[in-house]
Design a protein around this motif. Sequence first.
Motif, PDB file in Angstrom:
ATOM      1  N   VAL A 186      66.056 -17.996  31.585  1.00 14.89           N
ATOM      2  CA  VAL A 186      65.347 -19.399  32.279  1.00 14.89           C
ATOM      3  C   VAL A 186      65.897 -20.488  31.300  1.00 14.89           C
ATOM      4  O   VAL A 186      65.456 -20.425  30.318  1.00 14.89           O
ATOM      5  CB  VAL A 186      64.055 -19.556  32.413  1.00 14.89           C
ATOM      6  N   VAL A 187      66.885 -21.226  31.660  1.00 17.06           N
ATOM      7  CA  VAL A 187      67.493 -22.191  30.733  1.00 17.06           C
ATOM      8  C   VAL A 187      66.665 -23.494  30.685  1.00 17.06           C
ATOM      9  O   VAL A 187      66.258 -23.752  29.555  1.00 17.06           O
ATOM     10  CB  VAL A 187      69.073 -22.352  30.885  1.00 17.06           C
ATOM     11  N   GLN A 188      66.777 -23.994  31.758  1.00 14.66           N
ATOM     12  CA  GLN A 188      66.104 -25.561  31.806  1.00 14.66           C
ATOM     13  C   GLN A 188      65.779 -25.891  33.165  1.00 14.66           C
ATOM     14  O   GLN A 188      66.410 -25.325  34.076  1.00 14.66           O
ATOM     15  CB  GLN A 188      67.071 -26.259  31.152  1.00 14.66           C
ATOM     16  N   GLY A 189      65.170 -27.003  33.211  1.00 19.62           N
ATOM     17  CA  GLY A 189      64.853 -27.650  34.606  1.00 19.62           C
ATOM     18  C   GLY A 189      65.214 -29.261  34.367  1.00 19.62           C
ATOM     19  O   GLY A 189      65.190 -29.622  33.396  1.00 19.62           O
ATOM     20  N   ARG A 190      65.344 -29.615  35.611  1.00 17.90           N
ATOM     21  CA  ARG A 190      65.830 -31.189  35.661  1.00 17.90           C
ATOM     22  C   ARG A 190      65.288 -31.815  36.706  1.00 17.90           C
ATOM     23  O   ARG A 190      65.180 -31.189  37.958  1.00 17.90           O
ATOM     24  CB  ARG A 190      67.445 -31.086  35.616  1.00 17.90           C
ATOM     25  N   ARG A 191      64.844 -33.095  36.665  1.00 16.58           N
ATOM     26  CA  ARG A 191      64.447 -34.049  37.603  1.00 16.58           C
ATOM     27  C   ARG A 191      63.247 -33.136  38.288  1.00 16.58           C
ATOM     28  O   ARG A 191      62.986 -33.236  39.626  1.00 16.58           O
ATOM     29  CB  ARG A 191      65.443 -34.237  38.557  1.00 16.58           C
ATOM     30  N   LEU A 192      62.091 -32.543  37.468  1.00 15.47           N
ATOM     31  CA  LEU A 192      60.857 -31.973  38.381  1.00 15.47           C
ATOM     32  C   LEU A 192      60.115 -33.031  38.641  1.00 15.47           C
ATOM     33  O   LEU A 192      59.922 -34.101  38.236  1.00 15.47           O
ATOM     34  CB  LEU A 192      60.466 -30.918  37.187  1.00 15.47           C
ATOM     35  N   VAL A 193      59.392 -32.734  39.597  1.00 15.04           N
ATOM     36  CA  VAL A 193      58.399 -33.716  40.215  1.00 15.04           C
ATOM     37  C   VAL A 193      57.025 -33.784  39.187  1.00 15.04           C
ATOM     38  O   VAL A 193      56.699 -32.732  38.506  1.00 15.04           O
ATOM     39  CB  VAL A 193      57.585 -33.235  41.833  1.00 15.04           C
ATOM     40  N   ILE A 194      56.619 -35.269  39.387  1.00 13.39           N
ATOM     41  CA  ILE A 194      55.400 -35.486  38.726  1.00 13.39           C
ATOM     42  C   ILE A 194      54.152 -34.777  39.384  1.00 13.39           C
ATOM     43  O   ILE A 194      54.008 -35.230  40.645  1.00 13.39           O
ATOM     44  CB  ILE A 194      55.298 -36.988  38.328  1.00 13.39           C
ATOM     45  N   ARG A 195      53.246 -34.114  38.558  1.00 19.89           N
ATOM     46  CA  ARG A 195      52.345 -33.558  39.130  1.00 19.89           C
ATOM     47  C   ARG A 195      50.877 -33.980  38.571  1.00 19.89           C
ATOM     48  O   ARG A 195      49.773 -33.916  39.008  1.00 19.89           O
ATOM     49  CB  ARG A 195      52.170 -31.938  39.194  1.00 19.89           C
ATOM     50  N   ASP A 196      50.937 -34.714  37.330  1.00 20.04           N
ATOM     51  CA  ASP A 196      49.976 -35.210  36.640  1.00 20.04           C
ATOM     52  C   ASP A 196      50.106 -36.813  36.795  1.00 20.04           C
ATOM     53  O   ASP A 196      50.855 -37.169  37.379  1.00 20.04           O
ATOM     54  CB  ASP A 196      49.734 -34.714  35.264  1.00 20.04           C
ATOM     55  N   PHE A 197      49.403 -37.598  35.770  1.00 22.72           N
ATOM     56  CA  PHE A 197      49.421 -38.819  35.834  1.00 22.72           C
ATOM     57  C   PHE A 197      50.826 -39.348  35.707  1.00 22.72           C
ATOM     58  O   PHE A 197      51.348 -40.204  36.540  1.00 22.72           O
ATOM     59  CB  PHE A 197      48.563 -39.554  34.982  1.00 22.72           C
ATOM     60  N   LYS A 198      51.694 -39.069  34.657  1.00 23.20           N
ATOM     61  CA  LYS A 198      53.015 -39.840  34.489  1.00 23.20           C
ATOM     62  C   LYS A 198      54.057 -38.421  34.182  1.00 23.20           C
ATOM     63  O   LYS A 198      55.127 -38.873  34.085  1.00 23.20           O
ATOM     64  CB  LYS A 198      52.986 -40.599  33.369  1.00 23.20           C
TER      65      LYS A 198
END
Length: 165
Positions: A12-24
């Motif tokens: 698992v290399v990386q993620g990009r543009r993941l969604v916000i699930r906490d405050f910011k």
Amino acid sequence: MGDKSGLLKVTVVQGRRLVIRDFKSSDPYVVLKLGNQTSRTKVKNSCLNPVWNEEFDFSISDPVEVLNLQVFDKDRFKADDKMGNAHLSLQPLVASARLRKILGVTATEGTTLRKVIPDSDNCLAADSSIVWVNGEVVQDVWLRLCDVDSGDIELKIKLINLPSN
């Protein structure tokens, strides 16, 4: 059932543009599943473009199964939030390795064995090539997360040994 003699290494290399699930932001981690085998990355705190570079080993058998992944946001006091999921058929990777082995093709370093395009068998974000590297069959993929507004996960998949027929 199948003979579990094949070895698959998934990074698992990386993620990009993941969604916000906490405050910011979010505190993402990835859960990988292949059959009844499960692995999980570490949590990356307050990050929407995390870099994991974590490698996991899975045994594979015939029939070749689908690699599934889910991304979650780690929460301290409640259930972890879903951040999307994706899947990838391993059949093209295994078929490419078998064909090369059956035909006895001597591949030179970096030879492309097959190109895989996005379709219903996978969540590819773009075309992906299956390549011969250092005596291994390798596929680098970007998977688009489903059931969310945005997010992609990059994986590097290596087939070390083929499952027996």
